[in-house]
Design a protein around this motif. Structure first.
Motif, short mmCIF file in Angstrom:
data_model
loop_
_atom_site.label_atom_id
_atom_site.label_comp_id
_atom_site.label_asym_id
_atom_site.label_seq_id
_atom_site.Cartn_x
_atom_site.Cartn_y
_atom_site.Cartn_z
N LEU A 203 0.83 -1.21 0.00
CA LEU A 203 0.00 0.00 0.00
C LEU A 203 0.86 1.25 0.00
O LEU A 203 1.85 1.33 0.73
N ALA A 204 0.46 2.23 -0.80
CA ALA A 204 1.06 3.56 -0.73
C ALA A 204 0.25 4.41 0.24
O ALA A 204 -0.97 4.25 0.36
N ASP A 205 0.90 5.31 0.94
CA ASP A 205 0.22 6.12 1.95
C ASP A 205 -0.66 7.18 1.29
O ASP A 205 -0.19 8.01 0.50
N CYS A 206 -1.95 7.15 1.62
CA CYS A 206 -2.91 8.07 1.01
C CYS A 206 -2.68 9.51 1.43
O CYS A 206 -2.91 10.44 0.65
N VAL A 207 -2.21 9.73 2.66
CA VAL A 207 -2.01 11.09 3.15
C VAL A 207 -0.87 11.77 2.40
O VAL A 207 -0.97 12.94 2.00
N ALA A 318 -9.29 1.18 4.26
CA ALA A 318 -9.07 1.33 2.83
C ALA A 318 -10.30 1.87 2.11
O ALA A 318 -10.19 2.61 1.13
N ALA A 319 -11.50 1.51 2.59
CA ALA A 319 -12.73 2.02 1.97
C ALA A 319 -12.85 3.53 2.14
O ALA A 319 -13.31 4.23 1.23
N ASP A 320 -12.41 4.04 3.28
CA ASP A 320 -12.48 5.48 3.53
C ASP A 320 -11.64 6.25 2.51
O ASP A 320 -12.00 7.36 2.11
N VAL A 321 -10.51 5.69 2.13
CA VAL A 321 -9.63 6.35 1.16
C VAL A 321 -10.38 6.59 -0.15
O VAL A 321 -10.37 7.69 -0.71
N PHE A 322 -11.05 5.57 -0.64
CA PHE A 322 -11.80 5.70 -1.89
C PHE A 322 -12.96 6.67 -1.74
O PHE A 322 -13.23 7.48 -2.64
N ILE A 323 -13.64 6.62 -0.60
CA ILE A 323 -14.78 7.51 -0.35
C ILE A 323 -14.36 8.97 -0.36
O ILE A 323 -15.03 9.83 -0.96
N TYR A 373 -8.35 -0.27 -2.70
CA TYR A 373 -9.24 0.80 -2.26
C TYR A 373 -10.65 0.65 -2.83
O TYR A 373 -11.64 0.75 -2.11
N PHE A 374 -10.74 0.38 -4.13
CA PHE A 374 -12.07 0.17 -4.70
C PHE A 374 -12.66 -1.13 -4.17
O PHE A 374 -13.87 -1.21 -3.90
N THR A 375 -11.84 -2.16 -4.03
CA THR A 375 -12.33 -3.44 -3.53
C THR A 375 -12.89 -3.30 -2.11
O THR A 375 -13.97 -3.82 -1.81
N ALA A 376 -12.17 -2.60 -1.26
CA ALA A 376 -12.65 -2.39 0.11
C ALA A 376 -13.93 -1.57 0.12
O ALA A 376 -14.84 -1.83 0.91
#
Length: 387
Positions: A203-207, A318-323, A373-376
């Motif tokens: 995973l790459a860091d979303c922040v 991970a779902a929050d990242v996509f949202i 991210y999309f999967t979660a």
């Protein structure tokens, strides 16, 4: 009289109080009791000093100075000053080993741990790679390793070896993912570590990615010129190298106080050293234009900055990242669909920001190594899909 009688009645007559003599030698029990008390005091004070040295990164040689010894004697003359060599050679290493042992024992009982790492520098300019493990249920983070890389070249292979070593300490089956920023060596290091441990998600860091998105927007000439001319880098909130979305915070603080600053300039109570800033604050057209520019910048970057701060929470999944990426895109689309007169955003700026968002979204979401991210998001039970 009645109270005195009751006290006298309950006082045993067969056990009169013994008067202590000045020249009387203390008993063996008294000696041992005193020694035990002094040792407890010594251990407690040494523990507090150890925390002070480690947390505040103080030089242990401070403990050998006369000033330190005078302070300790003044606070408690029963405490015997411990030399710095004992802290360096024994107390600190022993405590560090105990903490590491207890941490690894705790984490070895956990499942679905996430390993995160990042490089940093200490006050003495040492380059350290810190490794943290975060639990899946309570979202508690533990520092498990700190690799000194001051004399090493931080290649992808070096990063990979540090990741694999840390994972092996708690057990390969217990670690579910590894996450870091997306620089060249860390990205390749994660990829190489996943090749060794295929069950670990990469995973790459979303922040960090959102912060880089803001940096790209900061580089747009329409915003970059305004920052330089108005001296945002010297705003009321100091811009730091390690704080995310700090340009937006500084600009927001500046906008709220801009009229007061201009009033102070006209009254002569404030005089900026930067001549361009001084000229802008005194001029009518230049001041009005800057107000427009800073309002435009704040409007565009705000959804990204607030999403970034929300995703910094340890409870982010991970779902929050996509949202939040969807929320950013939806908000900017709403803004850019309005006329320039309504939104205050230039059409050219809207096109440039849209290109940056699309590029960053593609790099982080669509080209994610595991498409997590999309999967979660799709599998998260709280997400309602409108099918």
């Amino acid at each position: 009289m009645q109270i005195s009688f009751i006290i006298a009645w309950f006082t045993p007559k067969s056990a009169p109080l013994k008067k202590l003599k000045l020249d009387e030698k203390p008993t063996k029990f008294a000696i041992e009791f005193t020694k035990t008390g002094n040792k407890l005091l010594q251990d407690k004070v040494n523990h507090a000093i150890m925390k002070l040295i480690c947390v505040k990164e103080l030089a242990p040689t401070l403990l050998d100075s006369d000033e330190w010894k005078d302070l300790m004697h003044l606070l408690n003359h029963w405490y015997k000053c411990t030399p710095s060599t004992k802290f360096v050679d024994k107390i600190i290493p022993n405590k560090a080993a105990l903490v590491c042992q207890l941490t690894l024992e705790r984490l070895s009982k956990e499942r679905n741990l996430t390993l995160t790492f990042d490089g940093n520098s200490t006050q003495n300019a040492s380059s350290i790679y810190f490794m943290h493990l975060t639990t899946s249920k309570s979202c508690d983070s533990y520092l498990v390793n700190g690799f000194d890389g001051s004399d090493d070249c931080h290649t992808a292979e070096w990063v990979k070896d540090r990741i694999v070593e840390t994972v092996n300490e708690v057990g390969v089956d217990n670690v579910a993912a590894v996450c870091s920023d997306n620089t060249g060596n860390t990205r390749c290091g994660r990829r190489n570590a996943q090749a060794v441990i295929p069950t670990m998600l990469n995973l790459a860091d979303c922040v960090h990615h959102l912060q880089n998105t803001i940096k790209d927007i900061n580089g747009i000439p329409e915003f970059k010129d305004a920052q330089q001319d108005a001296g945002i880098l010297q705003g009321l909130i100091k811009i730091g190298k390690t704080r995310f979305a700090t340009h937006w915070s500084a600009a927001a603080a500046l906008e709220k106080n801009l009229d007061l600053i201009r009033e102070g300039v006209h009254e002569g109570t404030l005089r900026p050293k930067n001549k361009e800033v001084l000229s802008m604050l005194k001029g009518v057209r230049s001041y009005t234009q800057f107000q427009i520019d800073i309002a435009e910048y704040l409007t565009v970057v705000e959804p990204i900055a607030r999403s970034l701060w929300s995703l910094e929470s340890p409870h982010t999944n991970a779902a929050d990242v996509f949202i939040f990426w969807l929320a950013i895109a939806a908000k900017l689309k709403q803004l850019f669909s309005q006329t320039e007169a309504d939104s205050g955003i230039q059409a050219l700026v809207a096109r440039k920001v849209t290109a940056i968002i699309n590029c960053r979204y593609k790099a982080f979401i669509n080209e994610s190594p595991t498409d997590i991210y999309f999967t979660a998001f799709f599998l998260h039970p709280s997400v309602t899909l409108g099918f």
